[in-house]
Design an enzyme around this catalytic site. Structure first.
Site, mmCIF file in Angstrom:
data_model
loop_
_atom_site.group_PDB
_atom_site.id
_atom_site.type_symbol
_atom_site.label_atom_id
_atom_site.label_comp_id
_atom_site.label_asym_id
_atom_site.label_seq_id
_atom_site.Cartn_x
_atom_site.Cartn_y
_atom_site.Cartn_z
ATOM 1 N N CYS A 149 -3.657 -1.097 3.779
ATOM 2 C CA CYS A 149 -3.229 0.266 3.929
ATOM 3 C C CYS A 149 -3.603 1.299 2.740
ATOM 4 C CB CYS A 149 -1.810 0.311 4.247
ATOM 5 S SG CYS A 149 -1.419 0.082 5.650
ATOM 6 N N THR A 157 -8.041 1.070 12.416
ATOM 7 C CA THR A 157 -8.578 2.381 12.013
ATOM 8 C C THR A 157 -9.077 1.995 10.546
ATOM 9 O OG1 THR A 157 -6.479 3.312 11.047
ATOM 10 C CG2 THR A 157 -7.279 4.178 13.298
ATOM 11 N N ARG A 172 -7.641 -8.624 2.722
ATOM 12 C CA ARG A 172 -8.391 -7.278 2.702
ATOM 13 C C ARG A 172 -8.218 -6.458 1.283
ATOM 14 N NH1 ARG A 172 -6.581 -5.123 8.529
ATOM 15 N NH2 ARG A 172 -4.720 -6.462 8.072
ATOM 16 N N LYS A 210 -7.443 2.129 2.058
ATOM 17 C CA LYS A 210 -8.050 2.945 3.235
ATOM 18 C C LYS A 210 -7.366 4.243 3.695
ATOM 19 C CE LYS A 210 -6.640 1.126 7.488
ATOM 20 N NZ LYS A 210 -5.582 2.353 8.022
ATOM 21 N N ARG A 216 5.404 -3.372 5.688
ATOM 22 C CA ARG A 216 4.616 -4.323 4.336
ATOM 23 C C ARG A 216 4.335 -5.506 5.069
ATOM 24 N NH1 ARG A 216 9.564 -4.464 0.608
ATOM 25 N NH2 ARG A 216 10.470 -4.363 2.834
ATOM 26 N N HIS A 267 5.431 -1.807 -10.896
ATOM 27 C CA HIS A 267 4.880 -2.913 -11.513
ATOM 28 C C HIS A 267 3.404 -2.887 -11.581
ATOM 29 C CE1 HIS A 267 8.910 -4.773 -10.400
ATOM 30 N NE2 HIS A 267 8.622 -4.377 -9.090
ATOM 31 N N ASP A 287 -4.718 -7.565 24.712
ATOM 32 C CA ASP A 287 -5.860 -7.455 23.544
ATOM 33 C C ASP A 287 -7.085 -7.857 24.157
ATOM 34 O OD1 ASP A 287 -5.937 -7.855 20.116
ATOM 35 O OD2 ASP A 287 -7.743 -8.237 21.044
HETATM 36 C C1 UDX Z 1 1.961 -0.993 2.398
HETATM 37 C C2 UDX Z 1 3.105 -0.099 2.529
HETATM 38 O O1 UDX Z 1 4.196 -0.496 1.616
HETATM 39 C C3 UDX Z 1 3.752 0.079 4.031
HETATM 40 O O2 UDX Z 1 4.727 1.039 3.940
HETATM 41 C C4 UDX Z 1 2.443 0.415 4.832
HETATM 42 O O3 UDX Z 1 2.861 0.842 5.984
HETATM 43 C C5 UDX Z 1 1.403 -0.376 4.560
HETATM 44 O O4 UDX Z 1 0.936 -0.455 3.203
HETATM 45 P P1 UDX Z 1 1.280 -3.527 2.244
HETATM 46 O O5 UDX Z 1 -0.055 -3.043 2.158
HETATM 47 O O6 UDX Z 1 1.910 -4.570 3.178
HETATM 48 O O7 UDX Z 1 2.186 -2.291 2.537
HETATM 49 O O8 UDX Z 1 1.936 -4.060 0.900
HETATM 50 P P2 UDX Z 1 2.741 -3.383 -0.269
HETATM 51 O O9 UDX Z 1 3.821 -4.383 -0.608
HETATM 52 O O10 UDX Z 1 3.133 -2.069 -0.180
HETATM 53 O O11 UDX Z 1 1.961 -3.534 -1.618
HETATM 54 C C6 UDX Z 1 0.548 -3.007 -1.797
HETATM 55 C C7 UDX Z 1 -0.379 -3.452 -3.052
HETATM 56 O O12 UDX Z 1 0.110 -2.953 -4.094
HETATM 57 C C8 UDX Z 1 -0.494 -4.749 -3.091
HETATM 58 O O13 UDX Z 1 -1.779 -5.078 -3.642
HETATM 59 C C9 UDX Z 1 0.660 -5.064 -4.244
HETATM 60 O O14 UDX Z 1 0.373 -6.152 -5.338
HETATM 61 C C10 UDX Z 1 0.443 -3.799 -5.194
HETATM 62 N N1 UDX Z 1 1.482 -3.340 -5.866
HETATM 63 C C11 UDX Z 1 2.769 -2.761 -5.203
HETATM 64 C C12 UDX Z 1 1.497 -3.267 -7.155
HETATM 65 O O15 UDX Z 1 0.644 -3.421 -7.824
HETATM 66 N N2 UDX Z 1 2.663 -2.740 -7.699
HETATM 67 C C13 UDX Z 1 4.054 -2.340 -7.171
HETATM 68 O O16 UDX Z 1 4.685 -2.081 -7.874
HETATM 69 C C14 UDX Z 1 3.975 -2.403 -5.918
#
Ligand code: UDX
Length: 447
Positions: free
Chosen positions: A276, A99, A344, A279, A167, A267, A43
């Site tokens: 993720c 990115t 974020r 974006k 995740r 949910h 880094d």
């Molecule tokens: C996500 C993907 O799951 C992962 O595979 C990818 O590579 C990166 O993005 P992450 O951003 O860490 O991972 O969180 P995740 O657990 O997927 O939740 C994303 C968002 O969706 C959160 O704000 C969460 O609260 C929301 N969410 C998730 C809901 O509102 N309802 C759900 O049922 C599931």
């Protein structure tokens, strides 16, 4: 790649360089060293590297610090600011730089990826696979190859796409026990190296999906957009549930038991956030527009998610009889989901400023969000304890479902509040429990 062929490959320790020690780079580097490889993480940020060298993990990710220390102690994991040092003799170089969404147009900003490619090109010595971990638009890996070839016509390399599906909060588990590993590679040599890298997973029969470059790139966007679609879908159904007197939890349960639908990511809540989904949905929509193949479902998913956040503000206001001005509101949770310090695109970044803008005095409790949240949410009073934070407040909002908030003594909370009202935007309580505890008003999502 026939599976039998892969299983015949013997164990061997590869030398791997990882460019970028952000979330993805660091988790990948630590986990790959735990697979037995010799990993050097690079880094530019000297402070970050100094901290990592001292065994300090700059992000909050359960289990990462222990795994990092273990592999540093075993001599398999090192940190440096010098790309050439990390790449000396490396058989694979992972590009895991950010990115972000480009300001204004939503395109993925590839400047960090391309800059990394230039540096990798300069440091290539001997055959190496240049692996993209960063989420990049379709076609980027070929562009990357062009950049490297142009900079170093003599270089011996292949590119591979290896998107991450980690995740936050469960990243190590996701890396070590993935639903699948996606590898986009087009030469036997590159496939061989990638196979060696993931050999421990391969031996435990985790599915390895081998594709061309474009398919691998698209799998990542399509998977994230689909998951975001599930969430936006259930959030729209939740609004309908409220109108017709149905309970979205029951609806999601009844839907999810259909194996073709599945119960995960159904949910209802205050909208998806994080590094993720927002974006990647935006980038996929832009890719579609650019190529005149509009991704209308994804475009709508984005719009629905924006609307969900606004709907939560309205719900909070309605619970307060339309007036939040001059009122103390306590918010439980600021991060985009539990078990992370990541703010974020968190729904809190839309909802809280709206409430403050309407004149509310907002207090927030979040187990990890304060460090990042303080600068992002000006005007907020941060507290550590839900009970004292809720004292004298006129509305309690559950915004992130941290375990700490799931089993509160609601009676005690209600007793301390000036007017006990509960906006349960993660549906972790229910109306009866809240009313029994003394809350005079309750609202969840879709119930
Ligand atoms: C996500 C993907 O799951 C992962 O595979 C990818 O590579 C990166 O993005 P992450 O951003 O860490 O991972 O969180 P995740 O657990 O997927 O939740 C994303 C968002 O969706 C959160 O704000 C969460 O609260 C929301 N969410 C998730 C809901 O509102 N309802 C759900 O049922 C599931």
């Amino acid at each position: 790649m026939p599976s039998g062929h892969l299983k015949n490959i013997g164990p061997s320790q590869l030398k791997i360089a990882i460019i970028g020690t952000g979330y993805v780079g660091l988790v990948s580097g630590v986990c790959l060293s735990d697979f037995g490889h010799d990993v050097a993480c690079v880094d530019k940020d000297e402070t970050k590297i100094a901290r990592l060298k001292a065994g300090e993990v700059p992000i909050y990710e359960p289990g990462l610090d222990a795994l990092l220390s273990r592999n540093v102690a075993a001599g398999r994991l090192s940190f440096t600011t010098q790309i050439a040092e990390a790449m000396a003799g490396a058989e694979a170089v992972f590009i895991a730089v950010g990115t972000p969404s480009r300001r204004g147009d939503g395109h993925a900003d590839l400047s960090f990826v391309f800059a990394a490619a230039e540096e990798v090109a300069a440091a290539l010595d001997g055959y190496a696979v240049v692996v993209t971990k960063s989420t990049v638009p379709v076609g980027t890996n070929r562009k990357l190859a062009d950049i490297i070839r142009k900079a170093r016509p003599d270089a011996d390399f292949d590119v591979a796409s290896n998107p991450e599906f980690l995740r936050e909060g469960a990243a190590i588990e996701d890396f070590m026990r993935p639903d699948r590993v996606v590898i986009g590679a087009e030469t036997d040599r590159a496939k061989e190296v990638m196979t060696q890298i993931y050999r421990p997973l391969y031996l435990r029969d985790f599915p390895i999906v081998c594709t061309g470059l474009e398919s691998a790139e698209l799998i990542k966007y399509a998977a994230n957009a689909f998951l975001a679609t599930k969430i936006s879908f259930i959030n729209e159904i939740a609004a309908l549930c409220e109108r017709v007197g149905a309970d979205v939890k029951a609806v999601a349960n009844g839907m999810g038991l259909d194996g073709r639908i599945g119960s995960k990511f159904l949910h209802a809540g205050p909208g998806y956030g994080g590094s993720c989904f927002p974006k990647d949905t935006l980038a996929l929509a832009r890719i579609g527009q650019e190529l005149a193949v509009p991704q209308r479902i994804t475009e709508t998913v984005i719009a629905v998610n924006d609307g969900v956040k606004r709907r939560m503000v309205q719900k909070a206001q309605d619970l307060c009889g339309g007036i939040v001005a001059g009122r103390k509101i306590t918010v439980l949770g600021a991060t985009f989901k539990p078990n992370t310090d990541d703010m974020r695109e968190s729904p809190s970044l839309t909802i809280v400023p709206s409430l403050i803008g309407a004149g509310a005095q907002v207090h927030i409790v979040d187990p990890q969000g304060r460090r990042e949240g303080e600068s992002l949410l000006p005007g907020v009073i941060w507290e550590d304890d839900p009970y004292s934070a809720a004292a004298e407040s006129e509305l309690l909002i559950v915004l992130t479902e941290w375990n700490e908030f799931r089993a509160l003594d609601l009676k005690r909370i209600a007793q301390g509040m000036r007017t006990p009202r509960l906006a349960d935007f993660r549906n972790i309580y229910d109306r009866k429990t809240a009313t029994d505890a003394g809350f005079v008003a309750y609202d969840g999502v879709g119930r």
